[in-house]
Scaffold this motif. Sequence first.
Motif, mmCIF file in Angstrom:
data_model
loop_
_atom_site.group_PDB
_atom_site.id
_atom_site.type_symbol
_atom_site.label_atom_id
_atom_site.label_comp_id
_atom_site.label_asym_id
_atom_site.label_seq_id
_atom_site.Cartn_x
_atom_site.Cartn_y
_atom_site.Cartn_z
ATOM 1 N N SER A 1 0.790 -1.224 0.000
ATOM 2 C CA SER A 1 0.000 0.000 0.000
ATOM 3 C C SER A 1 0.826 1.279 0.000
ATOM 4 N N LEU A 2 2.152 1.173 0.082
ATOM 5 C CA LEU A 2 2.951 2.395 0.068
ATOM 6 C C LEU A 2 3.506 2.704 -1.315
ATOM 7 N N ILE A 3 3.293 1.806 -2.273
ATOM 8 C CA ILE A 3 3.825 2.003 -3.620
ATOM 9 C C ILE A 3 2.712 2.506 -4.527
ATOM 10 N N SER A 4 3.007 3.536 -5.309
ATOM 11 C CA SER A 4 2.056 4.037 -6.307
ATOM 12 C C SER A 4 2.496 3.585 -7.678
ATOM 13 N N TYR A 5 1.564 3.630 -8.625
ATOM 14 C CA TYR A 5 1.893 3.249 -9.998
ATOM 15 C C TYR A 5 2.964 4.170 -10.576
ATOM 16 N N ARG A 6 2.912 5.442 -10.189
ATOM 17 C CA ARG A 6 3.878 6.382 -10.766
ATOM 18 C C ARG A 6 5.311 6.055 -10.358
ATOM 19 N N GLY B 1 -8.071 3.288 -12.579
ATOM 20 C CA GLY B 1 -6.937 3.810 -11.848
ATOM 21 C C GLY B 1 -6.098 4.787 -12.653
ATOM 22 N N LYS B 2 -5.356 5.624 -11.909
ATOM 23 C CA LYS B 2 -4.442 6.583 -12.525
ATOM 24 C C LYS B 2 -3.043 6.317 -11.982
ATOM 25 N N LEU B 3 -2.059 7.049 -12.538
ATOM 26 C CA LEU B 3 -0.683 6.883 -12.066
ATOM 27 C C LEU B 3 -0.535 7.225 -10.597
ATOM 28 N N SER B 4 -1.343 8.152 -10.132
ATOM 29 C CA SER B 4 -1.178 8.617 -8.755
ATOM 30 C C SER B 4 -1.771 7.653 -7.728
ATOM 31 N N ASP B 5 -2.498 6.649 -8.192
ATOM 32 C CA ASP B 5 -3.113 5.731 -7.236
ATOM 33 C C ASP B 5 -2.092 4.745 -6.685
ATOM 34 N N ARG B 6 -2.362 4.324 -5.423
ATOM 35 C CA ARG B 6 -1.516 3.307 -4.808
ATOM 36 C C ARG B 6 -1.876 1.944 -5.384
ATOM 37 N N PHE B 7 -0.998 0.975 -5.163
ATOM 38 C CA PHE B 7 -1.296 -0.407 -5.552
ATOM 39 C C PHE B 7 -2.560 -0.866 -4.840
ATOM 40 N N PRO B 8 -3.402 -1.650 -5.523
ATOM 41 C CA PRO B 8 -4.671 -2.042 -4.895
ATOM 42 C C PRO B 8 -4.453 -3.027 -3.749
ATOM 43 N N GLN B 9 -5.347 -2.928 -2.765
ATOM 44 C CA GLN B 9 -5.253 -3.819 -1.610
ATOM 45 C C GLN B 9 -6.154 -5.022 -1.825
#
Lengths: 93, 305
Positions: free
Chosen positions: B108-113, B149-157
């Motif tokens: 949950s701390l990693i984003s797509y960007r 989802g967008k680049l700014s979203d976190r990895f899904p839980q």
Amino acid sequence: MAGALYTPPLKLTLTLRGRDLVLLSFLKLGDLQLSFLLNGCKPKCVKQLRSYEACIKRIQGDESGHKHCTGQYFDYWSCVDKCVAPSLFLKLK
Amino acid sequence: MAGGLIHQVLRRKLQSQSAVQALSCFTSRKANDDAGSAGMRTVALLGAGATGLLGFATVASADEAEHGLGVPNYPWPHQGILSSYDHASIRRGHQVYQQVCASCHSMSLISYRDLVGVAYTEEETKAMAAEIEVVDGPNDEGEMFTRPGKLSDRFPQPYSNEQAARFANGGAYPPDLSLITKARHNGQNYVFALLTGYRDPPAGVTIREGLHYNPYFPGGAIAMPKMLIDGAVEYEDGTPATEAQMGKDVVTFLSWAAEPEMEERKLMGFKWIFVLSLALLQAGYYRRLRWSVLKSRKLVLDVVN
């Protein structure tokens, strides 16, 4: 249970005799480390393996359920790991 | 007199090996001549008792399985003082995470960007992010809505909360993997050994239904089954997906996720250690230059009788 388990599409078949079967009892076929173990590292860890086998014999008749061979098992696998670790990554991309 | 005797008893207590013999000869020596020999015996008995307790404290801890099998050190390609990550490996490792691990483990701390420029191009990452559904809102009508989802979203839980995760996994919580290689001692080697270390238990050890044996896991009984099986993933670049290959790639990915700054940090570290070494040499020279006046003084002590 969540999480998909994949069945391997192909299994390695090897003809093994006698003592090799003891090793197989705690290895899964198809493991890349298997080739290292059987070829390179088994001769280096025979002492620990014999010690483990002797322990198995000793506790065979045990009914109490308290006896176990974790120590010898750890000694054996520690030896194998030390032997496999430096060269394993050379075989990987 | 009494203080000296107590001092002797205390000193003997500290020598756990010879303590019992020392105390016995101590008792036999003193017990006969003193009027207070009964008092000496009780002191000696107390000393023996304390030695027994100390002796127990030095006995080896109960079970090796408690700490888990010692982890070997693997030669990670990124472990040198100026070595960078293998970014192809990070890309493959992310694929392994997504297809094998993400069903149970959050990051949950990693984003797509974060992936852009590291493992994927911006277009690839945008496409990957757009595959997931994210709850957003409230909108102008006050309603929560879902959007791609967008680049700014976190990895899904995978689970909405810890209780749901535990419930789905027999009471065990699959930990978040964002920092796992830093959150475990010798994390990179430990995670690799754990993932590839599923074996049959030693003779005499039984694992209950629902748990699996892994010698590297403290205690030996882990809730996670063996997930890395040969051929589980089909790599985009055609690399054969053996268990060890997937383990190496996923651990490289997890190492990057925990320490994305590693490459910059190593460059900075090398540069600044070099600069500070030069500064140290300069400072050393300058100090000795200034002190030379005092260090080459001659002091004459003129004693007047």
